[in-house]
Design a protein around this motif. Structure first.
Motif, PDB file in Angstrom:
ATOM      1  N   LEU A  91     -10.895  -5.996   5.403  1.00  0.00           N
ATOM      2  CA  LEU A  91      -9.981  -4.857   5.498  1.00  0.00           C
ATOM      3  C   LEU A  91     -10.697  -3.567   5.124  1.00  0.00           C
ATOM      4  O   LEU A  91     -10.592  -2.557   5.833  1.00  0.00           O
ATOM      5  CB  LEU A  91      -8.758  -5.069   4.600  1.00  0.00           C
ATOM      6  N   THR A  92     -11.459  -3.599   4.055  1.00  0.00           N
ATOM      7  CA  THR A  92     -12.186  -2.400   3.631  1.00  0.00           C
ATOM      8  C   THR A  92     -13.203  -1.988   4.689  1.00  0.00           C
ATOM      9  O   THR A  92     -13.337  -0.805   5.013  1.00  0.00           O
ATOM     10  CB  THR A  92     -12.893  -2.650   2.276  1.00  0.00           C
ATOM     11  N   LEU A  98     -13.142   2.599  10.882  1.00  0.00           N
ATOM     12  CA  LEU A  98     -12.184   3.454  11.586  1.00  0.00           C
ATOM     13  C   LEU A  98     -12.202   4.885  11.056  1.00  0.00           C
ATOM     14  O   LEU A  98     -12.087   5.841  11.831  1.00  0.00           O
ATOM     15  CB  LEU A  98     -10.772   2.867  11.466  1.00  0.00           C
ATOM     16  N   HIS A  99     -12.365   5.033   9.753  1.00  0.00           N
ATOM     17  CA  HIS A  99     -12.299   6.369   9.167  1.00  0.00           C
ATOM     18  C   HIS A  99     -13.599   7.153   9.350  1.00  0.00           C
ATOM     19  O   HIS A  99     -13.589   8.295   9.808  1.00  0.00           O
ATOM     20  CB  HIS A  99     -11.939   6.278   7.674  1.00  0.00           C
ATOM     21  N   LYS A 108      -3.330   7.242  10.711  1.00  0.00           N
ATOM     22  CA  LYS A 108      -3.469   6.429  11.925  1.00  0.00           C
ATOM     23  C   LYS A 108      -4.094   5.072  11.616  1.00  0.00           C
ATOM     24  O   LYS A 108      -3.747   4.073  12.243  1.00  0.00           O
ATOM     25  CB  LYS A 108      -4.292   7.171  12.971  1.00  0.00           C
ATOM     26  N   ILE A 109      -5.007   5.060  10.664  1.00  0.00           N
ATOM     27  CA  ILE A 109      -5.607   3.782  10.255  1.00  0.00           C
ATOM     28  C   ILE A 109      -4.531   2.883   9.671  1.00  0.00           C
ATOM     29  O   ILE A 109      -4.465   1.688   9.974  1.00  0.00           O
ATOM     30  CB  ILE A 109      -6.736   4.012   9.226  1.00  0.00           C
ATOM     31  N   ALA A 110      -3.673   3.451   8.830  1.00  0.00           N
ATOM     32  CA  ALA A 110      -2.597   2.679   8.207  1.00  0.00           C
ATOM     33  C   ALA A 110      -1.682   2.077   9.274  1.00  0.00           C
ATOM     34  O   ALA A 110      -1.322   0.896   9.196  1.00  0.00           O
ATOM     35  CB  ALA A 110      -1.809   3.576   7.254  1.00  0.00           C
ATOM     36  N   GLN A 117      -0.456   4.065   3.923  1.00  0.00           N
ATOM     37  CA  GLN A 117      -1.553   5.018   3.818  1.00  0.00           C
ATOM     38  C   GLN A 117      -2.169   4.996   2.421  1.00  0.00           C
ATOM     39  O   GLN A 117      -3.362   5.202   2.268  1.00  0.00           O
ATOM     40  CB  GLN A 117      -1.069   6.435   4.160  1.00  0.00           C
ATOM     41  N   SER A 118      -1.356   4.713   1.416  1.00  0.00           N
ATOM     42  CA  SER A 118      -1.895   4.646   0.053  1.00  0.00           C
ATOM     43  C   SER A 118      -2.888   3.487  -0.094  1.00  0.00           C
ATOM     44  O   SER A 118      -3.871   3.591  -0.835  1.00  0.00           O
ATOM     45  CB  SER A 118      -0.769   4.535  -0.970  1.00  0.00           C
ATOM     46  N   VAL A 119      -2.648   2.382   0.625  1.00  0.00           N
ATOM     47  CA  VAL A 119      -3.585   1.261   0.594  1.00  0.00           C
ATOM     48  C   VAL A 119      -4.929   1.694   1.176  1.00  0.00           C
ATOM     49  O   VAL A 119      -5.992   1.400   0.614  1.00  0.00           O
ATOM     50  CB  VAL A 119      -3.027   0.036   1.361  1.00  0.00           C
ATOM     51  N   VAL A 120      -4.871   2.413   2.275  1.00  0.00           N
ATOM     52  CA  VAL A 120      -6.102   2.907   2.912  1.00  0.00           C
ATOM     53  C   VAL A 120      -6.853   3.816   1.953  1.00  0.00           C
ATOM     54  O   VAL A 120      -8.055   3.667   1.720  1.00  0.00           O
ATOM     55  CB  VAL A 120      -5.776   3.646   4.235  1.00  0.00           C
ATOM     56  N   SER A 121      -6.141   4.756   1.366  1.00  0.00           N
ATOM     57  CA  SER A 121      -6.755   5.707   0.436  1.00  0.00           C
ATOM     58  C   SER A 121      -7.351   4.999  -0.776  1.00  0.00           C
ATOM     59  O   SER A 121      -8.475   5.290  -1.206  1.00  0.00           O
ATOM     60  CB  SER A 121      -5.714   6.729  -0.002  1.00  0.00           C
ATOM     61  N   LYS A 122      -6.602   4.045  -1.331  1.00  0.00           N
ATOM     62  CA  LYS A 122      -7.085   3.320  -2.512  1.00  0.00           C
ATOM     63  C   LYS A 122      -8.307   2.477  -2.185  1.00  0.00           C
ATOM     64  O   LYS A 122      -9.244   2.400  -2.992  1.00  0.00           O
ATOM     65  CB  LYS A 122      -5.976   2.423  -3.063  1.00  0.00           C
ATOM     66  N   LYS A 123      -8.327   1.817  -1.027  1.00  0.00           N
ATOM     67  CA  LYS A 123      -9.472   0.993  -0.640  1.00  0.00           C
ATOM     68  C   LYS A 123     -10.741   1.857  -0.550  1.00  0.00           C
ATOM     69  O   LYS A 123     -11.806   1.460  -1.029  1.00  0.00           O
ATOM     70  CB  LYS A 123      -9.246   0.301   0.711  1.00  0.00           C
TER      71      LYS A 123
END
Length: 130
Positions: A91-92, A98-99, A108-110, A117-123
């Motif tokens: 996932l990371t 993607l980012h 968009k990744i989320a 989106q918070s999961v994406v940011s935290k990862k």
């Protein structure tokens, strides 16, 4: 690897394209046409004569500079790609790809990965802290 280096990836790729286009356009560029004066002795005495042509030394110099810069940028981009592909967590790795490589915003990744989106940011934040 820092966040700043990762964020420069997209700009480096764009610069590579710009430099490749510049090298391609060099041969047809009117800015490479040079004018010089030579002495013509065909009539027995020196007569100044204008000579117009492409300054091949300038073309070669600019082409070498562009190609050297392209090589450096490609190495830097490859280092970033290797770094991202070496991330063990799937996932990371997908988030980073993607980012930073595809240039998608976190929202968009989320949506694409069906996470918040918070999961994406935290990862991203947690991985870069390690």
């Amino acid at each position: 690897m820092t966040r700043e280096l990762l964020e420069e990836y997209t700009y480096k790729k764009m610069e590579i394209c710009d430099l490749e286009n510049a090298v391609y356009a060099l041969n047809g560029n009117s800015a490479m046409i040079a004018r010089d004066t030579v002495l013509d002795y065909r009539k027995g005495y020196p007569a100044p004569t204008a000579v117009i042509g492409i300054d091949w030394e300038k073309v070669d110099r600019i082409e070498r500079q562009c190609e050297n810069r392209i090589a450096v940028l490609k190495r830097e981009c490859e280092e970033i790609e290797i770094f991202i592909e070496a991330i063990e967590d799937s996932l990371t790795r997908r988030i980073f790809r993607l980012h930073y490589i595809d240039g998608l915003p976190q929202s968009k990744i989320a949506k694409r990965l069906k996470v918040s989106q918070s999961v994406v940011s935290k990862k991203i934040t947690l991985f870069l802290r390690i």
